[in-house]
Design an enzyme around this catalytic site. Structure first.
Site, PDB file in Angstrom:
ATOM      1  N   THR A 126       0.801  -0.988  -0.073  1.00 43.15           N
ATOM      2  CA  THR A 126       0.129  -0.121  -0.047  1.00 43.15           C
ATOM      3  C   THR A 126       0.893   1.338   0.032  1.00 43.15           C
ATOM      4  O   THR A 126       1.817   1.174   0.394  1.00 43.15           O
ATOM      5  CB  THR A 126      -0.781   0.000   1.169  1.00 43.15           C
ATOM      6  OG1 THR A 126      -1.327   1.269   1.548  1.00 43.15           O
ATOM      7  CG2 THR A 126      -0.368  -0.325   2.582  1.00 43.15           C
ATOM      8  N   ASP A 127       0.389   2.257  -0.530  1.00 43.91           N
ATOM      9  CA  ASP A 127       1.160   3.511  -0.478  1.00 43.91           C
ATOM     10  C   ASP A 127       1.114   4.048   0.987  1.00 43.91           C
ATOM     11  O   ASP A 127       2.054   5.064   1.238  1.00 43.91           O
ATOM     12  CB  ASP A 127       0.279   4.867  -1.340  1.00 43.91           C
ATOM     13  CG  ASP A 127      -1.286   5.000  -0.951  1.00 43.91           C
ATOM     14  OD1 ASP A 127      -1.660   4.252   0.009  1.00 43.91           O
ATOM     15  OD2 ASP A 127      -1.776   5.745  -1.623  1.00 43.91           O
ATOM     16  N   GLU A 128       0.254   3.550   1.920  1.00 37.18           N
ATOM     17  CA  GLU A 128       0.544   4.110   3.368  1.00 37.18           C
ATOM     18  C   GLU A 128       1.489   3.525   4.138  1.00 37.18           C
ATOM     19  O   GLU A 128       2.024   4.274   5.203  1.00 37.18           O
ATOM     20  CB  GLU A 128      -0.905   3.510   4.081  1.00 37.18           C
ATOM     21  CG  GLU A 128      -2.126   3.829   3.443  1.00 37.18           C
ATOM     22  CD  GLU A 128      -3.262   3.578   4.299  1.00 37.18           C
ATOM     23  OE1 GLU A 128      -3.195   3.529   5.476  1.00 37.18           O
ATOM     24  OE2 GLU A 128      -4.408   3.333   3.641  1.00 37.18           O
ATOM     25  N   TYR A 150      -1.732  -0.312  11.117  1.00 33.03           N
ATOM     26  CA  TYR A 150      -2.003  -1.077   9.890  1.00 33.03           C
ATOM     27  C   TYR A 150      -0.702  -1.046   8.850  1.00 33.03           C
ATOM     28  O   TYR A 150      -0.141  -2.008   8.264  1.00 33.03           O
ATOM     29  CB  TYR A 150      -3.096  -0.786   9.061  1.00 33.03           C
ATOM     30  CG  TYR A 150      -3.261  -0.772   7.858  1.00 33.03           C
ATOM     31  CD1 TYR A 150      -3.494  -2.283   7.153  1.00 33.03           C
ATOM     32  CD2 TYR A 150      -3.299  -0.014   6.625  1.00 33.03           C
ATOM     33  CE1 TYR A 150      -3.438  -2.275   5.650  1.00 33.03           C
ATOM     34  CE2 TYR A 150      -3.289  -0.089   5.453  1.00 33.03           C
ATOM     35  CZ  TYR A 150      -3.414  -1.670   4.833  1.00 33.03           C
ATOM     36  OH  TYR A 150      -3.566  -1.837   3.477  1.00 33.03           O
ATOM     37  N   LYS A 154       2.195  -3.456   7.330  1.00 34.64           N
ATOM     38  CA  LYS A 154       2.247  -3.515   5.940  1.00 34.64           C
ATOM     39  C   LYS A 154       3.709  -3.435   5.502  1.00 34.64           C
ATOM     40  O   LYS A 154       4.297  -4.029   4.381  1.00 34.64           O
ATOM     41  CB  LYS A 154       1.195  -2.727   5.182  1.00 34.64           C
ATOM     42  CG  LYS A 154      -0.099  -3.283   5.194  1.00 34.64           C
ATOM     43  CD  LYS A 154      -0.487  -4.631   4.594  1.00 34.64           C
ATOM     44  CE  LYS A 154      -0.322  -4.597   2.915  1.00 34.64           C
ATOM     45  NZ  LYS A 154      -0.895  -5.870   2.462  1.00 34.64           N
TER      46      LYS A 154
HETATM   47  P1  NAD Z   1     -10.005  -7.154   2.547  1.00 32.67           P
HETATM   48  O1  NAD Z   1     -10.029  -6.877   3.815  1.00 32.67           O
HETATM   49  O2  NAD Z   1     -11.303  -6.903   1.778  1.00 32.67           O
HETATM   50  O3  NAD Z   1      -9.602  -8.581   2.354  1.00 32.67           O
HETATM   51  C1  NAD Z   1      -8.590  -9.247   2.882  1.00 32.67           C
HETATM   52  C2  NAD Z   1      -8.943 -10.724   2.455  1.00 32.67           C
HETATM   53  O4  NAD Z   1      -7.753 -11.432   3.334  1.00 32.67           O
HETATM   54  C3  NAD Z   1     -10.325 -11.194   3.405  1.00 32.67           C
HETATM   55  O5  NAD Z   1     -10.606 -12.219   2.349  1.00 32.67           O
HETATM   56  C4  NAD Z   1      -9.616 -12.122   4.303  1.00 32.67           C
HETATM   57  O6  NAD Z   1     -10.512 -12.960   4.868  1.00 32.67           O
HETATM   58  C5  NAD Z   1      -8.229 -12.340   4.025  1.00 32.67           C
HETATM   59  N1  NAD Z   1      -7.439 -12.671   5.213  1.00 32.67           N
HETATM   60  C6  NAD Z   1      -7.135 -11.924   6.283  1.00 32.67           C
HETATM   61  N2  NAD Z   1      -6.321 -12.660   7.225  1.00 32.67           N
HETATM   62  C7  NAD Z   1      -5.910 -13.724   6.671  1.00 32.67           C
HETATM   63  C8  NAD Z   1      -4.982 -14.649   6.800  1.00 32.67           C
HETATM   64  N3  NAD Z   1      -4.397 -14.855   8.210  1.00 32.67           N
HETATM   65  N4  NAD Z   1      -4.832 -15.890   6.067  1.00 32.67           N
HETATM   66  C9  NAD Z   1      -5.611 -16.055   5.124  1.00 32.67           C
HETATM   67  N5  NAD Z   1      -6.597 -14.842   4.463  1.00 32.67           N
HETATM   68  C10 NAD Z   1      -6.550 -13.920   5.345  1.00 32.67           C
HETATM   69  O7  NAD Z   1      -8.944  -6.227   1.940  1.00 32.67           O
HETATM   70  P2  NAD Z   1      -8.772  -5.583   0.348  1.00 32.67           P
HETATM   71  O8  NAD Z   1      -9.038  -4.113   0.501  1.00 32.67           O
HETATM   72  O9  NAD Z   1      -9.024  -6.461  -0.740  1.00 32.67           O
HETATM   73  O10 NAD Z   1      -7.054  -5.564   0.302  1.00 32.67           O
HETATM   74  C11 NAD Z   1      -6.175  -6.563  -0.283  1.00 32.67           C
HETATM   75  C12 NAD Z   1      -4.837  -6.229  -0.149  1.00 32.67           C
HETATM   76  O11 NAD Z   1      -4.504  -4.940  -0.761  1.00 32.67           O
HETATM   77  C13 NAD Z   1      -4.296  -6.106   1.297  1.00 32.67           C
HETATM   78  O12 NAD Z   1      -3.062  -6.758   1.333  1.00 32.67           O
HETATM   79  C14 NAD Z   1      -4.150  -4.220   1.467  1.00 32.67           C
HETATM   80  O13 NAD Z   1      -3.271  -4.176   2.408  1.00 32.67           O
HETATM   81  C15 NAD Z   1      -4.133  -4.188   0.108  1.00 32.67           C
HETATM   82  N6  NAD Z   1      -4.295  -2.584  -0.447  1.00 32.67           N
HETATM   83  C16 NAD Z   1      -5.486  -2.265  -0.033  1.00 32.67           C
HETATM   84  C17 NAD Z   1      -6.097  -0.984  -0.521  1.00 32.67           C
HETATM   85  C18 NAD Z   1      -7.465  -0.569  -0.512  1.00 32.67           C
HETATM   86  O14 NAD Z   1      -7.687   0.663  -0.642  1.00 32.67           O
HETATM   87  N7  NAD Z   1      -8.286  -1.217   0.003  1.00 32.67           N
HETATM   88  C19 NAD Z   1      -5.194  -0.272  -1.253  1.00 32.67           C
HETATM   89  C20 NAD Z   1      -3.725  -0.516  -1.317  1.00 32.67           C
HETATM   90  C21 NAD Z   1      -3.315  -2.009  -0.822  1.00 32.67           C
HETATM   91  P1  TYD Z   2     -10.305   4.607   4.565  1.00 31.58           P
HETATM   92  O1  TYD Z   2     -11.332   4.012   3.453  1.00 31.58           O
HETATM   93  O2  TYD Z   2     -10.536   4.155   5.834  1.00 31.58           O
HETATM   94  O3  TYD Z   2      -8.910   4.381   4.047  1.00 31.58           O
HETATM   95  P2  TYD Z   2      -7.387   4.603   4.347  1.00 31.58           P
HETATM   96  O4  TYD Z   2      -7.554   5.020   5.818  1.00 31.58           O
HETATM   97  O5  TYD Z   2      -6.615   3.441   4.167  1.00 31.58           O
HETATM   98  O6  TYD Z   2      -7.136   5.914   3.379  1.00 31.58           O
HETATM   99  O7  TYD Z   2     -10.369   5.985   4.630  1.00 31.58           O
HETATM  100  C1  TYD Z   2     -10.344   6.718   3.617  1.00 31.58           C
HETATM  101  C2  TYD Z   2     -10.514   8.280   4.108  1.00 31.58           C
HETATM  102  O8  TYD Z   2     -11.543   8.492   4.575  1.00 31.58           O
HETATM  103  C3  TYD Z   2      -9.186   8.582   5.084  1.00 31.58           C
HETATM  104  O9  TYD Z   2      -8.685  10.037   5.062  1.00 31.58           O
HETATM  105  C4  TYD Z   2     -10.288   8.602   6.543  1.00 31.58           C
HETATM  106  C5  TYD Z   2     -11.503   9.049   5.923  1.00 31.58           C
HETATM  107  N1  TYD Z   2     -12.675   8.389   6.669  1.00 31.58           N
HETATM  108  C6  TYD Z   2     -13.702   9.265   7.244  1.00 31.58           C
HETATM  109  O10 TYD Z   2     -13.524  10.488   7.310  1.00 31.58           O
HETATM  110  N2  TYD Z   2     -14.651   8.528   7.796  1.00 31.58           N
HETATM  111  C7  TYD Z   2     -14.813   7.351   7.895  1.00 31.58           C
HETATM  112  O11 TYD Z   2     -15.701   6.763   8.472  1.00 31.58           O
HETATM  113  C8  TYD Z   2     -13.994   6.451   7.258  1.00 31.58           C
HETATM  114  C9  TYD Z   2     -14.036   4.932   7.047  1.00 31.58           C
HETATM  115  C10 TYD Z   2     -12.920   7.004   6.620  1.00 31.58           C
END
Ligand code: NAD
Ligand code: TYD
Length: 337
Positions: A126-128, A150, A154
């Protein structure tokens, strides 16, 4: 790469990736390995469940024996690791599972991939991991300064991936995606939470002044970027994967409300998230050099996303009536009082 193991494939981006890969490639087999935590959901994969090239195995990436069994039984060529605890707010309430999965789990998975001589390992990061940036754009060589449990977990996972490449010569690549949105996103994240709350005329709890900046990436573009790095990325390298759509949170929400035809009066400013990163922004030159492009504009992607949640209440209403309620009360109860 014929046999691909997609860990965390029952989550949001992972399930979209499975769908993307099965429709793009004919000669591919995918085994999804997922623990099915609160965020994992087989409804996300319902439309591919009859595909002969797809298989599901329930398990934890931190369970060494189970991981070894799946790698051997499926002659896995490549692993794409989406499995993670993925929500910043939950990591603030309770970091434990984040360390177990995002650090220890990545270690176990990597270690078994090394022993089974998997050809390529892709870590979805992630960019985070960079932390926050007031101006300019993060490049891949910049220091990692994560600010939440988090993002710290990561970053730990990524650094283990790097070490396995340098120390053991493992072929591994990393993608650093930005805030992703689209169908099948668990409604704890900003957009799906606010879209589904707005459909029900419930308040939208916006943290602080709502002026934080995120770089919004449509899920299909996130998947195409991962596919590209999987096939063309250089071993040992990390690739930024940003949406190139920087927006203040409040503007994203106002635009979403306009699409949905709901009033801005639903927006409720609430107490901020502790340690809240102000802005994320990525320089994507390295990924563009591999040939990556977006598939659609932000406006179009947002419209499609809003429509999906409007048309798929069967999917999110179940979730919002379960474990989610307890979490919502814990996270927002006092904020919304
Ligand atoms: P999500 O929370 O929707 O899905 C995570 C999945 O991982 C779920 O299906 C969960 O059951 C599974 N999981 C959790 N712990 C596990 C374990 N110990 N063993 C096997 N499976 C397990 O997450 P997402 O939003 O789809 O994100 C997927 C990946 O992308 C993550 O690694 C996250 O850090 C990364 N990511 C997400 C975003 C975003 O905006 N959502 C952005 C950048 C990177
Ligand atoms: P989020 O979807 O949790 O992603 P991330 O924290 O990984 O960026 O949040 C996106 C942005 O929205 C972040 O700046 C936090 C803000 N946010 C709110 O203001 N209220 C909320 O209830 C949530 C879930 C996020």
């Amino acid at each position: 790469m014929k046999n691909i193991m997609v860990t965390g494939g029952a989550g949001f981006i992972g399930s979209n990736f499975v769908r993307y890969m099965l429709s793009k490639y004919d000669d591919i087999n995918i085994v999804v390995y997922d623990k099915l935590t609160y965020a994992g959901n087989l409804d996300n994969l319902e439309d591919v469940s009859q595909d002969m090239r797809y298989k599901f195995v329930r398990g934890d990436i931190a369970d060494r024996n189970a991981v070894a069994g799946v790698l051997a039984a499926n002659r896995v060529d490549a692993v794409v690791n989406f499995a993670a605890e993925s929500h910043v707010d939950r990591s603030i309430l309770d970091p434990d599972a984040f360390i177990k999965t995002d650090v220890m789990g990545v270690y176990v998975l990597l270690d078994e991939c090394r022993k089974h001589r998997v050809d390529r390992f892709l870590q979805v990061s992630t960019d985070e991991v960079y932390g926050t940036i007031e101006e300019g754009f993060f490049k891949e060589g910049d220091p990692l300064e994560p600010n939440s449990p988090y993002s710290a977990s990561k970053a730990g996972g990524e650094l283990l991936v790097r070490s396995y490449h340098v120390t053991y010569g493992m072929d591994a690549v990393i993608t650093r995606g930005s805030n992703t949105f689209g169908p099948y996103q668990y409604p704890e994240k900003l957009l799906p939470l606010f879209i589904t709350n707005a459909i029900d005329d419930q308040p939208l709890p916006l943290y602080g002044d709502g002026m934080q900046v995120r770089d919004w990436l449509y899920v299909e573009d996130h998947c195409s970027g991962i596919d590209l790095v999987l096939h063309k990325g250089k071993a040992g390298e990390a690739y930024n994967l940003g949406g190139e759509n920087e927006r203040h949170n409040i503007d994203v929400i106002k635009q979403m409300l306009a699409v949905l035809g709901k009033p801005e009066s639903l927006i409720t400013l609430v107490v901020d998230r502790p340690g809240h990163d102000r802005r994320y922004a990525l320089d994507n030159a390295k990924l563009h050099a591999l040939g990556w492009e977006h598939s659609r504009t932000f406006d179009k992607a947002l419209e499609q996303t809003v429509s999906w949640y409007v048309e798929n209440e069967w999917w999110w209403r179940k979730i919002k009536s379960g474990e989610f309620r307890e979490y919502y009360e814990r996270q927002y109860g006092s904020r919304l009082k």
